[in-house]
Design an enzyme around this catalytic site. Structure first.
Site, mmCIF file in Angstrom:
data_model
loop_
_atom_site.group_PDB
_atom_site.id
_atom_site.type_symbol
_atom_site.label_atom_id
_atom_site.label_comp_id
_atom_site.label_asym_id
_atom_site.label_seq_id
_atom_site.Cartn_x
_atom_site.Cartn_y
_atom_site.Cartn_z
ATOM 1 N N ASP A 32 -13.181 -4.619 -5.044
ATOM 2 C CA ASP A 32 -12.345 -4.961 -6.251
ATOM 3 C C ASP A 32 -12.170 -3.692 -7.160
ATOM 4 O OD1 ASP A 32 -14.911 -5.076 -7.651
ATOM 5 O OD2 ASP A 32 -15.029 -6.829 -7.131
ATOM 6 N N ASP A 101 0.246 1.685 -4.655
ATOM 7 C CA ASP A 101 1.275 1.261 -3.250
ATOM 8 C C ASP A 101 2.373 0.345 -3.798
ATOM 9 O OD1 ASP A 101 2.137 0.822 -0.847
ATOM 10 O OD2 ASP A 101 0.132 1.132 0.249
ATOM 11 N N ASP A 202 6.341 1.732 0.177
ATOM 12 C CA ASP A 202 6.180 0.755 1.721
ATOM 13 C C ASP A 202 7.596 0.689 2.218
ATOM 14 O OD1 ASP A 202 3.980 -0.697 3.536
ATOM 15 O OD2 ASP A 202 5.517 -2.538 2.804
ATOM 16 N N GLU A 253 6.855 5.565 3.310
ATOM 17 C CA GLU A 253 6.618 5.300 4.659
ATOM 18 C C GLU A 253 7.989 5.024 5.433
ATOM 19 O OE1 GLU A 253 3.887 1.559 6.748
ATOM 20 O OE2 GLU A 253 5.475 1.050 5.236
ATOM 21 N N HIS A 317 -4.758 1.930 6.813
ATOM 22 C CA HIS A 317 -4.900 0.545 6.837
ATOM 23 C C HIS A 317 -4.270 -0.161 7.817
ATOM 24 C CE1 HIS A 317 -1.409 0.982 4.451
ATOM 25 N NE2 HIS A 317 -1.154 -0.349 4.668
ATOM 26 N N ASP A 318 -3.386 0.186 8.519
ATOM 27 C CA ASP A 318 -2.555 0.029 9.542
ATOM 28 C C ASP A 318 -2.684 0.319 10.995
ATOM 29 O OD1 ASP A 318 -0.942 -1.926 8.010
ATOM 30 O OD2 ASP A 318 0.676 -0.610 7.601
#
Length: 548
Positions: A32, A101, A202, A253, A317-318
């Site tokens: 968090d 993001d 994104d 992205e 993260h992907d």
């Protein structure tokens, strides 16, 4: 790139925080924002300049926050707006910047806009999303989405299909609607007025859609979802109305983009974005391929240098953790992690560090599909098993590139749950946390973390690392093990040797450089006493020389 093009974000190093896996302050099993505040000193000590924070907006959390249901409120599990404001203040107090993001290609199907849009065909927000009639009783065309076999979902109430590039629960916004665009611009200004330092945008290459959705010849090649006519006009409008009025950085992205197309997004004369992520490596190079990697770097350097800015990254993260996918997470884990870092920080472009990369965290293979959280993986698993394939074989085929490889919690120490949470973690901890953790790395002067500190410090001290021209040395251009190149700026020349292999390589000092004095600025092995004519490069050895 001429030094006259200097700007703060070109000189920066970015640290990506996937907050739900970073540090849990309240024991609910999720990282968090309060936890991030608690660990800001750790990030600052690494030496980075910018924190990229993954989405924190209200969301059903089907796609880990990339399905936004309210752009101007925070997800309760992340924290409150008050805590977010404290985070921003604490980041700035440490001399760092914060970028958010933002997903504006699509929303959650729980967003009030979509709930209105699907309520009736004549609702004022109907055109804020993409609705089409059936074609011969079927979906409007044969396009495949990132997460499912079709981009179309039937809505029984209004008798039309809506379009989704990702999950069924993530309907795409209709950027052709000016009212929608103005509302998004207003929302972006609201966040910038709070004092953030930019956006990571994104799926930004997907904004433009065709007027007519014709069938694709090969529906499995989903590049048709991206870079369509109109996307640059949308971004130029966004820049003109919002972005150019703030001293910020933006990164887009951009999947399936070539250097030629990429320059349209980030050309300094274009008025769109500052830098981009392309995915010729992470999406298209499944395992390490030195010659292919060199070619990618060569083409992007030639396409952008002096005209626009690129990013350097091998995981996020992907995408599976870089030391596992592109290095060696066994015997040479430490050396390989340092080599990959050396490469990313000395190649042209802005380097990105994904949390845990700086201690050499590795990918993971869970025993059952039930242990995975990745929606893309779970949907593909169900699809393939539904075709009759063996479930165990399908699981094995999907494990290596599962997004959960990089989403396991940050490994802070060797206590229970790696010090990430006192509760039950939302996703399993990598079992190797007792051997690989922050506490252990901080205790050793030759650790991966300490090496990253040295690399980042070099970047801050030497402009050649940022603005220097890039040249591969021809002797090793076709080598599958060695990557050797220079960065030059004015009278300064750096020479970088990378041995990306498990074998020792004996290397002659490159032609034309024999008579020049040299200083070893950084390496991932103890300095050797090699003579002036030859070098012995050990497995995964990296060296940065300054030539005098």
């Amino acid at each position: 790139m001429a030094v006259s093009n200097k700007v703060w974000w070109k000189e920066a190093v970015v640290y990506q925080v996937y907050w739900r896996s970073f540090y849990d302050s309240n024991g609910d099993g999720y990282g968090d924002l309060e936890g991030l505040i608690h660990k800001l000193d750790y990030i600052q000590e690494l030496g980075v300049d910018i924190i990229w924070l993954n989405p924190v907006f209200v969301s059903p959390d089907l796609d880990n926050g990339y399905d936004i249901a309210d752009y101007e409120a925070l997800m309760p599990k992340a924290g409150t707006m008050e805590i977010w404001e404290k985070l921003l203040a604490e980041v700035h107090a440490r001399g760092m910047k914060l970028i958010m993001d933002l997903v504006v290609n699509h929303t959650s199907d729980q967003h009030p806009w979509f709930l209105e849009s699907k309520s009736s065909r004549d609702n004022p927000k109907r055109d804020w999303y993409i609705w089409k009639d059936a074609a011969g009783g079927q979906a409007p065309n044969n396009w495949r989405s990132y997460f499912s076999p079709s981009t179309w979902e039937w809505d029984e109430r209004t008798g039309q299909y809506y379009f989704h590039s990702f999950a069924v629960e993530q309907p795409d916004l209709n950027w052709a609607n000016e009212e929608l665009r103005q509302e998004i611009n207003r929302m972006m200004r609201a966040w910038l007025d709070k004092g953030i330092d930019g956006f990571r945008l994104d799926a930004i290459a997907l904004l433009a859609k065709p007027e007519q959705f014709t069938d694709a010849e090969n529906p499995d090649d989903i590049s048709y979802l991206t870079n369509r006519p109109g996307v640059h006009e949308y971004l130029q409008e966004m820049n003109e109305q919002v972005l150019r009025h703030y001293d910020i950085v933006t990164v887009g992205e951009t999947a399936f983009v070539t250097p030629e197309e990429g320059l349209k997004y980030v050309g300094e004369d274009r008025g769109e974005l500052n830098m981009l992520f392309h995915f010729e490596v992470c999406d298209e190079m499944a395992t390490w391929d030195m010659l292919r990697f060199k070619d990618i770097q060569r083409r992007w350097y030639n396409g952008l240098w002096g005209k626009g800015s690129n990013s350097q990254f091998l995981n996020n993260h992907d995408h599976t953790r870089q030391v596992t996918r592109y290095g060696n997470d066994g015997t040479y884990r430490v050396q390989a992690a340092k080599l990959l870092a050396t490469m990313l920080h000395t190649l042209p472009g802005i380097p990105y560090i994904y949390q845990g990369e700086e201690i050499g965290m590795t990918g993971v293979r869970f025993a059952s599909i039930d242990q995975y959280n990745d929606i893309a993986m779970k949907n593909r698993y169900a699809e393939e098993v539904g075709k009759g394939r063996d479930p165990e074989e399908v699981l094995r085929s999907l494990q290596a590139l599962s997004r959960d490889n990089s989403r396991t919690p940050m490994q802070w120490d060797d206590s229970q749950n790696a010090g990430f949470t006192k509760g039950k973690p939302w996703i399993n901890i990598n079992p190797n946390y007792k051997e690989i953790n922050v506490e252990k790395d901080l205790a050793h002067s030759d650790s991966i973390y300490r090496y990253y500190q040295q690399l980042i410090s070099l970047r801050k001290q030497h402009e050649v690392m940022v603005y220097g021209e890039f040249t591969e040395l021809p002797e090793w251009m076709d080598s599958e093990q060695l990557y050797v190149y220079t960065r030059t700026l004015g009278g300064r020349c750096w020479l970088i040797f990378l041995n990306h292999s498990e074998e020792t390589q004996h290397v002659a000092w490159p032609a034309g450089y024999e008579g020049r004095a040299r200083t070893l600025l950084l390496g991932n092995y103890a300095a050797d006493g090699a003579d002036a004519g030859r070098l012995e490069l050990k497995p995964y050895e990296a060296r940065i020389y300054e030539l005098i």
